[in-house]
Motif scaffolding. Structure first.
Motif, PDB file in Angstrom:
ATOM      1  N   HIS A 299      -4.181  -3.299  -6.297  1.00 17.21           N
ATOM      2  CA  HIS A 299      -4.363  -3.330  -7.472  1.00 17.21           C
ATOM      3  C   HIS A 299      -3.085  -4.672  -7.005  1.00 17.21           C
ATOM      4  O   HIS A 299      -2.694  -5.270  -8.231  1.00 17.21           O
ATOM      5  CB  HIS A 299      -3.897  -2.364  -7.695  1.00 17.21           C
ATOM      6  CG  HIS A 299      -3.914  -1.145  -8.335  1.00 17.21           C
ATOM      7  ND1 HIS A 299      -4.704  -1.363 -10.144  1.00 17.21           N
ATOM      8  CD2 HIS A 299      -4.632  -0.755  -8.008  1.00 17.21           C
ATOM      9  CE1 HIS A 299      -5.727  -0.315  -9.596  1.00 17.21           C
ATOM     10  NE2 HIS A 299      -5.483   0.470  -8.600  1.00 17.21           N
ATOM     11  N   ASN A 300      -3.453  -5.330  -6.405  1.00 22.26           N
ATOM     12  CA  ASN A 300      -2.355  -6.527  -5.616  1.00 22.26           C
ATOM     13  C   ASN A 300      -0.907  -6.455  -6.498  1.00 22.26           C
ATOM     14  O   ASN A 300      -0.309  -7.204  -6.448  1.00 22.26           O
ATOM     15  CB  ASN A 300      -2.508  -7.592  -6.626  1.00 22.26           C
ATOM     16  CG  ASN A 300      -2.040  -9.269  -6.026  1.00 22.26           C
ATOM     17  OD1 ASN A 300      -1.817  -9.163  -4.998  1.00 22.26           O
ATOM     18  ND2 ASN A 300      -2.181  -9.837  -6.712  1.00 22.26           N
ATOM     19  N   VAL A 301      -0.441  -5.142  -6.001  1.00 18.48           N
ATOM     20  CA  VAL A 301       0.625  -4.627  -5.868  1.00 18.48           C
ATOM     21  C   VAL A 301       1.713  -4.420  -4.318  1.00 18.48           C
ATOM     22  O   VAL A 301       1.668  -4.371  -3.565  1.00 18.48           O
ATOM     23  CB  VAL A 301       1.160  -3.135  -6.260  1.00 18.48           C
ATOM     24  CG1 VAL A 301       2.481  -2.686  -6.409  1.00 18.48           C
ATOM     25  CG2 VAL A 301       0.815  -4.123  -7.909  1.00 18.48           C
ATOM     26  N   SER A 302       3.285  -4.695  -4.555  1.00 20.12           N
ATOM     27  CA  SER A 302       4.084  -5.082  -3.274  1.00 20.12           C
ATOM     28  C   SER A 302       3.650  -3.387  -2.580  1.00 20.12           C
ATOM     29  O   SER A 302       4.529  -2.491  -3.366  1.00 20.12           O
ATOM     30  CB  SER A 302       5.178  -5.454  -3.900  1.00 20.12           C
ATOM     31  OG  SER A 302       6.534  -5.287  -2.322  1.00 20.12           O
ATOM     32  N   GLU A 303       3.344  -3.449  -1.231  1.00 19.99           N
ATOM     33  CA  GLU A 303       3.659  -1.600  -1.204  1.00 19.99           C
ATOM     34  C   GLU A 303       5.322  -1.372  -1.358  1.00 19.99           C
ATOM     35  O   GLU A 303       5.294   0.053  -1.386  1.00 19.99           O
ATOM     36  CB  GLU A 303       2.376  -2.123  -0.113  1.00 19.99           C
ATOM     37  CG  GLU A 303       2.686  -0.080   0.504  1.00 19.99           C
ATOM     38  CD  GLU A 303       2.084  -0.666   1.924  1.00 19.99           C
ATOM     39  OE1 GLU A 303       3.130   0.332   3.174  1.00 19.99           O
ATOM     40  OE2 GLU A 303       1.105  -0.768   2.437  1.00 19.99           O
ATOM     41  N   LYS A 304       6.212  -2.058  -0.846  1.00 24.50           N
ATOM     42  CA  LYS A 304       7.117  -1.763  -0.835  1.00 24.50           C
ATOM     43  C   LYS A 304       8.094  -1.991  -1.443  1.00 24.50           C
ATOM     44  O   LYS A 304       8.937  -0.664  -1.540  1.00 24.50           O
ATOM     45  CB  LYS A 304       7.764  -3.415   0.306  1.00 24.50           C
ATOM     46  CG  LYS A 304       7.423  -3.351   1.839  1.00 24.50           C
ATOM     47  CD  LYS A 304       8.602  -3.957   2.596  1.00 24.50           C
ATOM     48  CE  LYS A 304       7.929  -4.032   4.169  1.00 24.50           C
ATOM     49  NZ  LYS A 304       8.889  -5.490   4.408  1.00 24.50           N
ATOM     50  N   LYS A 305       7.647  -2.516  -2.820  1.00 28.00           N
ATOM     51  CA  LYS A 305       8.508  -2.018  -4.010  1.00 28.00           C
ATOM     52  C   LYS A 305       8.087  -0.766  -5.008  1.00 28.00           C
ATOM     53  O   LYS A 305       8.473  -0.107  -5.302  1.00 28.00           O
ATOM     54  CB  LYS A 305       7.845  -3.655  -4.969  1.00 28.00           C
ATOM     55  CG  LYS A 305       8.172  -3.275  -6.020  1.00 28.00           C
ATOM     56  CD  LYS A 305       8.129  -4.787  -7.509  1.00 28.00           C
ATOM     57  CE  LYS A 305       8.774  -4.409  -8.734  1.00 28.00           C
ATOM     58  NZ  LYS A 305       8.629  -5.900  -9.174  1.00 28.00           N
ATOM     59  N   LEU A 306       6.609  -0.663  -4.899  1.00 28.27           N
ATOM     60  CA  LEU A 306       6.060   0.553  -5.169  1.00 28.27           C
ATOM     61  C   LEU A 306       6.506   2.291  -4.397  1.00 28.27           C
ATOM     62  O   LEU A 306       7.203   3.544  -5.382  1.00 28.27           O
ATOM     63  CB  LEU A 306       4.657  -0.092  -4.624  1.00 28.27           C
ATOM     64  CG  LEU A 306       3.580   1.917  -5.685  1.00 28.27           C
ATOM     65  CD1 LEU A 306       3.850   2.064  -6.960  1.00 28.27           C
ATOM     66  CD2 LEU A 306       2.474   1.960  -5.307  1.00 28.27           C
ATOM     67  N   LEU A 307       6.708   1.868  -2.994  1.00 23.26           N
ATOM     68  CA  LEU A 307       7.145   3.286  -2.596  1.00 23.26           C
ATOM     69  C   LEU A 307       8.867   3.030  -2.991  1.00 23.26           C
ATOM     70  O   LEU A 307       9.403   4.447  -2.971  1.00 23.26           O
ATOM     71  CB  LEU A 307       7.170   2.821  -0.427  1.00 23.26           C
ATOM     72  CG  LEU A 307       5.327   3.193  -0.507  1.00 23.26           C
ATOM     73  CD1 LEU A 307       5.447   2.648   0.581  1.00 23.26           C
ATOM     74  CD2 LEU A 307       5.501   4.348  -0.376  1.00 23.26           C
ATOM     75  N   ALA A 308       9.893   1.868  -3.155  1.00 25.74           N
ATOM     76  CA  ALA A 308      11.535   1.789  -3.263  1.00 25.74           C
ATOM     77  C   ALA A 308      10.553   3.073  -4.310  1.00 25.74           C
ATOM     78  O   ALA A 308      12.064   3.788  -4.368  1.00 25.74           O
ATOM     79  CB  ALA A 308      11.968   0.683  -3.090  1.00 25.74           C
ATOM     80  N   GLU A 309      10.286   2.641  -5.709  1.00 23.71           N
ATOM     81  CA  GLU A 309      10.632   3.007  -7.343  1.00 23.71           C
ATOM     82  C   GLU A 309       9.776   4.843  -6.850  1.00 23.71           C
ATOM     83  O   GLU A 309      10.339   4.924  -7.546  1.00 23.71           O
ATOM     84  CB  GLU A 309       9.539   2.310  -8.322  1.00 23.71           C
ATOM     85  CG  GLU A 309      10.017   0.427  -7.860  1.00 23.71           C
ATOM     86  CD  GLU A 309       9.450   0.055  -9.432  1.00 23.71           C
ATOM     87  OE1 GLU A 309       9.367   1.073 -10.347  1.00 23.71           O
ATOM     88  OE2 GLU A 309       9.117  -1.466  -9.618  1.00 23.71           O
ATOM     89  N   LEU A 310       8.539   4.699  -6.007  1.00 18.64           N
ATOM     90  CA  LEU A 310       8.136   6.309  -6.053  1.00 18.64           C
ATOM     91  C   LEU A 310       9.538   7.212  -5.917  1.00 18.64           C
ATOM     92  O   LEU A 310       9.786   7.920  -6.093  1.00 18.64           O
ATOM     93  CB  LEU A 310       6.966   6.181  -5.470  1.00 18.64           C
ATOM     94  CG  LEU A 310       5.477   5.656  -5.423  1.00 18.64           C
ATOM     95  CD1 LEU A 310       4.286   5.767  -4.974  1.00 18.64           C
ATOM     96  CD2 LEU A 310       5.197   6.116  -6.951  1.00 18.64           C
ATOM     97  N   ASN A 311       9.659   6.476  -4.293  1.00 19.90           N
ATOM     98  CA  ASN A 311      10.930   7.141  -3.648  1.00 19.90           C
ATOM     99  C   ASN A 311      12.222   7.549  -5.004  1.00 19.90           C
ATOM    100  O   ASN A 311      13.189   8.591  -5.084  1.00 19.90           O
ATOM    101  CB  ASN A 311      11.272   6.530  -1.914  1.00 19.90           C
ATOM    102  CG  ASN A 311      10.546   7.173  -1.455  1.00 19.90           C
ATOM    103  OD1 ASN A 311      10.191   8.358  -0.772  1.00 19.90           O
ATOM    104  ND2 ASN A 311       9.690   6.779  -1.270  1.00 19.90           N
ATOM    105  N   GLN A 312      12.502   6.463  -5.755  1.00 20.21           N
ATOM    106  CA  GLN A 312      13.164   6.315  -6.766  1.00 20.21           C
ATOM    107  C   GLN A 312      13.529   7.104  -8.013  1.00 20.21           C
ATOM    108  O   GLN A 312      14.081   8.200  -7.934  1.00 20.21           O
ATOM    109  CB  GLN A 312      13.525   4.929  -7.315  1.00 20.21           C
ATOM    110  CG  GLN A 312      15.011   4.977  -8.024  1.00 20.21           C
ATOM    111  CD  GLN A 312      15.455   3.928  -8.648  1.00 20.21           C
ATOM    112  OE1 GLN A 312      14.527   2.942  -7.770  1.00 20.21           O
ATOM    113  NE2 GLN A 312      16.354   3.537  -9.191  1.00 20.21           N
ATOM    114  N   ALA A 313      12.204   7.790  -8.168  1.00 23.51           N
ATOM    115  CA  ALA A 313      11.358   8.766  -9.232  1.00 23.51           C
ATOM    116  C   ALA A 313      11.405  10.276  -8.456  1.00 23.51           C
ATOM    117  O   ALA A 313      11.615  11.263  -9.407  1.00 23.51           O
ATOM    118  CB  ALA A 313      10.208   8.319  -9.997  1.00 23.51           C
TER     119      ALA A 313
END
Length: 321
Positions: A299-313
């Protein structure tokens, strides 16, 4: 859809509108050859081709249980295809000209990029697996050379598709779910997985589950009276965790966790996936097989940013480390 996949679809609709306008113009007046040329190419290379590119990039890798082989090609393909088409239409009145030839060549190259990228994604690995399977057939293992007794129990092979195992032995779903494949507990996802070319070997590698242990457990589940040797083999090897791939509430989300498992353990992460992947994520077969790393790349998404938001959620939903 990621930016460029969606861009292909949007461009397709724009070209469709332009082709329709030119078509009406052609029907009402005597028009020059350039208008006819633009109408035809906006339809073929614009509307039809761009729609095929966008839908093809989005659907075909997922339905084959794979990630796009060269995702970095997609932006180059997008710009090359659009520049080539617009350049061809703009220089058409001057053809034959060097400019027209260059833009036409760019269009051909862009189509080739799509064909090679998707072709490699879908064909290279399955061809290797097929070759491996044929080799195994022509050179049977010593155990297979011995005549099997008529009442030999069913055998689970590591290279069998997960879907085939589930279809032939529905009760094995309990074994899969118990060893980290929690998304298979959902009947809808189970039916989707049955259509994917994911072998047991591939699934165990993705979920970090010991293959030998999993084969023994599945063999025991499908055998009416498993032999003593199989029961002995079913003991988990020292130092191996049978459920290493499962995600439990309270654990941090990592790049190798499967999307379906994350949603099962942390339903509150749905808003994050919806933000980056859209509503289609929740009906996509890839949810049962794709990891965070794979989906971010597709999906051309930043993996680090996605993981950070998933763990934050997850933390916001009551996760404690």
């Amino acid at each position: 859809m990621d930016r460029y996949t969606k861009g292909f679809v949007v461009a397709s609709l724009v070209y469709f509108f332009l082709a329709a306008v030119l078509g009406i113009w052609m029907g009402g007046t005597d028009t020059a050859g350039w208008v006819r040329f633009a109408h035809v190419h906006f339809n073929l290379l614009g509307f039809m081709s761009m729609m095929i590119y966008g839908v093809g990039y989005f659907i075909l890798p997922r339905f084959n249980g794979r990630t796009l082989r060269w995702p970095s090609w997609v932006p180059a393909h997008f710009y090359a295809a659009n520049l080539g088409l617009i350049g061809m239409v703009a220089t058409a009145p001057e053809r034959p000209s060097m400019g027209f030839v260059l833009f036409a060549a760019l269009s051909v190259i862009s189509a080739g990029m799509f064909a090679v990228n998707l072709g490699a994604t879908m064909l290279i690995e399955p061809a290797q697996e097929e070759e491996k399977g044929e080799s195994a057939e022509t050179t049977p293992a010593p155990a297979a050379q011995a005549a099997a007794p008529p009442s030999a129990p069913p055998k689970i092979d590591p290279d069998m598709r997960v879907g085939e195992i589930l279809a032939r032995w529905p009760d094995t779903v309990e074994v899969f779910v118990g060893h980290g494949f929690s998304s298979l507990g959902n009947p809808e996802h189970r039916e989707q997985v049955k259509q994917l070319p994911i072998t047991l070997r591939m699934a165990c590698e993705r979920h970090n589950v010991d293959l030998g242990y999993m084969v023994a457990e599945l063999s025991a589940a499908v055998s009416p009276a498993p032999p003593k040797a199989a029961a002995t083999a079913a003991k988990a090897p020292a130092g191996k965790k049978a459920k290493a791939g499962a995600l439990s509430r309270g654990e941090s989300i990592g790049e190798d966790h499967i999307l379906g498992e994350i949603l099962s353990a942390y339903p509150e992460t749905e808003k994050v996936f919806r933000k980056y992947y859209g509503d289609g994520c929740f009906s996509c077969p890839g949810q049962a097989t794709e990891s965070v790393k794979q989906s971010a790349m597709m999906h051309n998404v930043s993996e680090k940013k996605l993981l950070a938001e998933l763990n934050q959620a997850a933390v916001g939903g009551g996760h404690s480390s």
